[in-house]
Write a protein that holds these residues in place. Structure first.
Motif, PDB file in Angstrom:
ATOM      1  N   ILE A 146     -10.668 -11.698   7.905  1.00  0.00           N
ATOM      2  CA  ILE A 146     -10.084 -12.542   6.851  1.00  0.00           C
ATOM      3  C   ILE A 146      -8.568 -12.589   6.995  1.00  0.00           C
ATOM      4  N   LEU A 147      -7.954 -11.446   7.231  1.00  0.00           N
ATOM      5  CA  LEU A 147      -6.498 -11.401   7.405  1.00  0.00           C
ATOM      6  C   LEU A 147      -6.063 -12.261   8.591  1.00  0.00           C
ATOM      7  N   LEU A 148      -6.755 -12.102   9.714  1.00  0.00           N
ATOM      8  CA  LEU A 148      -6.400 -12.866  10.906  1.00  0.00           C
ATOM      9  C   LEU A 148      -6.607 -14.358  10.691  1.00  0.00           C
ATOM     10  N   ASN A 149      -7.672 -14.718   9.994  1.00  0.00           N
ATOM     11  CA  ASN A 149      -7.948 -16.136   9.755  1.00  0.00           C
ATOM     12  C   ASN A 149      -6.928 -16.752   8.803  1.00  0.00           C
ATOM     13  N   ASP A 150      -6.528 -16.007   7.765  1.00  0.00           N
ATOM     14  CA  ASP A 150      -5.514 -16.524   6.848  1.00  0.00           C
ATOM     15  C   ASP A 150      -4.203 -16.781   7.588  1.00  0.00           C
ATOM     16  N   MET A 151      -3.823 -15.855   8.458  1.00  0.00           N
ATOM     17  CA  MET A 151      -2.594 -16.046   9.229  1.00  0.00           C
ATOM     18  C   MET A 151      -2.726 -17.241  10.175  1.00  0.00           C
ATOM     19  N   LYS A 152      -3.894 -17.393  10.769  1.00  0.00           N
ATOM     20  CA  LYS A 152      -4.135 -18.522  11.674  1.00  0.00           C
ATOM     21  C   LYS A 152      -4.018 -19.847  10.936  1.00  0.00           C
ATOM     22  N   LEU A 153      -4.630 -19.929   9.751  1.00  0.00           N
ATOM     23  CA  LEU A 153      -4.575 -21.163   8.958  1.00  0.00           C
ATOM     24  C   LEU A 153      -3.139 -21.514   8.578  1.00  0.00           C
ATOM     25  N   LEU A 154      -2.384 -20.521   8.146  1.00  0.00           N
ATOM     26  CA  LEU A 154      -1.013 -20.773   7.716  1.00  0.00           C
ATOM     27  C   LEU A 154      -0.125 -21.174   8.894  1.00  0.00           C
ATOM     28  N   LYS A 155      -0.317 -20.542  10.042  1.00  0.00           N
ATOM     29  CA  LYS A 155       0.467 -20.913  11.223  1.00  0.00           C
ATOM     30  C   LYS A 155       0.154 -22.332  11.655  1.00  0.00           C
ATOM     31  N   ALA A 156      -1.118 -22.705  11.604  1.00  0.00           N
ATOM     32  CA  ALA A 156      -1.508 -24.067  11.973  1.00  0.00           C
ATOM     33  C   ALA A 156      -0.902 -25.088  11.015  1.00  0.00           C
ATOM     34  N   HIS A 157      -0.658 -24.663   9.788  1.00  0.00           N
ATOM     35  CA  HIS A 157      -0.035 -25.538   8.787  1.00  0.00           C
ATOM     36  C   HIS A 157       1.475 -25.634   8.997  1.00  0.00           C
ATOM     37  N   GLY A 158       2.028 -24.781   9.851  1.00  0.00           N
ATOM     38  CA  GLY A 158       3.459 -24.803  10.123  1.00  0.00           C
ATOM     39  C   GLY A 158       4.242 -23.716   9.426  1.00  0.00           C
ATOM     40  N   ALA A 159       3.541 -22.810   8.734  1.00  0.00           N
ATOM     41  CA  ALA A 159       4.202 -21.708   8.039  1.00  0.00           C
ATOM     42  C   ALA A 159       4.357 -20.509   8.980  1.00  0.00           C
ATOM     43  N   SER A 160       5.123 -19.536   8.533  1.00  0.00           N
ATOM     44  CA  SER A 160       5.345 -18.320   9.321  1.00  0.00           C
ATOM     45  C   SER A 160       4.945 -17.109   8.482  1.00  0.00           C
ATOM     46  N   PRO A 161       3.653 -16.830   8.400  1.00  0.00           N
ATOM     47  CA  PRO A 161       3.182 -15.744   7.541  1.00  0.00           C
ATOM     48  C   PRO A 161       3.576 -14.360   8.039  1.00  0.00           C
ATOM     49  N   THR A 162       3.861 -13.481   7.096  1.00  0.00           N
ATOM     50  CA  THR A 162       4.159 -12.085   7.391  1.00  0.00           C
ATOM     51  C   THR A 162       3.237 -11.209   6.559  1.00  0.00           C
ATOM     52  N   LEU A 163       2.551 -10.281   7.219  1.00  0.00           N
ATOM     53  CA  LEU A 163       1.681  -9.337   6.525  1.00  0.00           C
ATOM     54  C   LEU A 163       2.449  -8.043   6.337  1.00  0.00           C
ATOM     55  N   ASN A 164       2.644  -7.650   5.084  1.00  0.00           N
ATOM     56  CA  ASN A 164       3.431  -6.465   4.767  1.00  0.00           C
ATOM     57  C   ASN A 164       2.584  -5.368   4.141  1.00  0.00           C
ATOM     58  N   LEU A 165       2.774  -4.153   4.624  1.00  0.00           N
ATOM     59  CA  LEU A 165       2.230  -2.964   3.973  1.00  0.00           C
ATOM     60  C   LEU A 165       3.392  -2.359   3.195  1.00  0.00           C
ATOM     61  N   ILE A 166       3.255  -2.290   1.882  1.00  0.00           N
ATOM     62  CA  ILE A 166       4.399  -1.978   1.017  1.00  0.00           C
ATOM     63  C   ILE A 166       4.171  -0.691   0.235  1.00  0.00           C
ATOM     64  N   LYS A 167       5.127   0.225   0.371  1.00  0.00           N
ATOM     65  CA  LYS A 167       5.155   1.403  -0.498  1.00  0.00           C
ATOM     66  C   LYS A 167       5.943   1.052  -1.748  1.00  0.00           C
ATOM     67  N   TYR A 168       7.125   0.486  -1.542  1.00  0.00           N
ATOM     68  CA  TYR A 168       7.926  -0.064  -2.637  1.00  0.00           C
ATOM     69  C   TYR A 168       9.076  -0.855  -2.049  1.00  0.00           C
ATOM     70  N   TYR A 169       9.626  -1.757  -2.849  1.00  0.00           N
ATOM     71  CA  TYR A 169      10.814  -2.508  -2.463  1.00  0.00           C
ATOM     72  C   TYR A 169      12.057  -1.745  -2.915  1.00  0.00           C
ATOM     73  N   GLU A 170      13.152  -1.976  -2.214  1.00  0.00           N
ATOM     74  CA  GLU A 170      14.423  -1.419  -2.653  1.00  0.00           C
ATOM     75  C   GLU A 170      14.859  -2.117  -3.936  1.00  0.00           C
ATOM     76  N   MET A 171      15.303  -1.338  -4.903  1.00  0.00           N
ATOM     77  CA  MET A 171      15.773  -1.911  -6.161  1.00  0.00           C
ATOM     78  C   MET A 171      17.280  -2.144  -6.085  1.00  0.00           C
ATOM     79  N   ASP A 172      17.723  -3.209  -6.692  1.00  0.00           N
ATOM     80  CA  ASP A 172      19.129  -3.598  -6.677  1.00  0.00           C
ATOM     81  C   ASP A 172      19.853  -2.996  -7.879  1.00  0.00           C
ATOM     82  N   ASP A 173      20.830  -2.151  -7.601  1.00  0.00           N
ATOM     83  CA  ASP A 173      21.625  -1.567  -8.692  1.00  0.00           C
ATOM     84  C   ASP A 173      23.104  -1.899  -8.547  1.00  0.00           C
ATOM     85  N   THR A 174      23.391  -2.975  -7.778  1.00  0.00           N
ATOM     86  CA  THR A 174      24.787  -3.387  -7.602  1.00  0.00           C
ATOM     87  C   THR A 174      25.422  -3.727  -8.942  1.00  0.00           C
ATOM     88  N   TYR A 175      24.674  -4.480  -9.746  1.00  0.00           N
ATOM     89  CA  TYR A 175      25.120  -4.840 -11.096  1.00  0.00           C
ATOM     90  C   TYR A 175      24.024  -4.394 -12.061  1.00  0.00           C
TER      91      TYR A 175
END
Length: 232
Positions: A78-107
């Motif tokens: 399923i993952l490979l097929n979803d990426m294939k479909l999106l690439k054929a549509h002209g998109a650039s899919p990225t599959l991410n394994l996420i522990k957490y995102y960096e939080m912004d504390d600049t302001y």
């Protein structure tokens, strides 16, 4: 705030990838879902992938290298097929394994990370696609139940103090630092959970857009639980 079912005026559900990419946004409708109940064991893939950083990009080669059970193999297909479909549509899919995102504390009074409700912007016509296969799902907010943070008097005053420039250049300052992309939920606003396994197409702020951009955010991850997210 609470999670609710999808409001008909902003979201639309389809039954195929072809309908997902061909259905035009119009009026208040700015989020389309290819609604699916996926087979396969995505948790097996998540637990067998190596998390090298807080966010690890998973390649097709990484997926092929995994030794999986039949249920894990179904999930991988399923993952490979979803990426294939999106690439054929002209998109650039990225599959991410996420522990957490960096939080912004600049302001501290104005975080601009992905945990904040925001819209995506592009100089050319495009859409945002995303699908959560495992872990906490992304959320969107109805435009009518949100307010642009730069228009909130208290926040705007703090931004003007931060800028310390002429009024003529203030709006450019907000755009250059992406402050104008962020929103906050109004009192008693209803959050829309995008669910697991559904492939979504969200409207983006671009010059030819005929609808408002979709306001969305990344969820706070559960302690010790990773997310598997496809996005482009």
């Amino acid at each position: 705030m609470k999670n609710i079912s999808l409001p008909e005026n902003q979201t639309y559900c389809v039954a195929s990838f072809e309908d997902l990419v061909s259905t035009p946004f119009h009026g208040e409708m700015n989020a389309i879902s290819w609604t699916r109940e996926l087979r396969g064991d995505f948790s097996e893939i998540v637990h067998k992938l190596e998390l090298k950083e807080n966010i690890t990009v998973v390649s097709q080669e990484n997926l092929f290298e995994l030794e999986l059970t039949k249920e894990g193999q179904l999930a991988r297909e399923i993952l490979l097929n979803d990426m294939k479909l999106l690439k054929a549509h002209g998109a650039s899919p990225t599959l991410n394994l996420i522990k957490y995102y960096e939080m912004d504390d600049t302001y501290p009074f104005f975080p601009t990370d992905v945990y904040s409700f925001h819209v995506d912007r592009s100089p050319i016509p495009t859409d945002t696609f995303l699908c959560t296969y495992y872990g906490e799902a992304s959320e969107i907010l109805q435009n009518s139940q949100a307010e642009q943070k730069v228009l909130v008097p208290e926040i705007r005053e703090q931004l003007k103090k931060l800028f310390q420039g002429s009024d003529e250049k203030f709006e450019s300052f907000l755009s250059e630092h992406f402050f104008d992309l962020h929103y906050q939920a109004k009192t008693n606003a209803n959050l829309i959970n995008l669910g697991i396994g559904h492939l979504w197409r969200l409207a983006v702020d671009h010059p030819e857009s005929k609808t408002l951009p979709c306001i969305h955010r990344a969820p706070k991850e559960k302690t010790g639980e990773k997310r598997l997210l496809l996005i482009c």
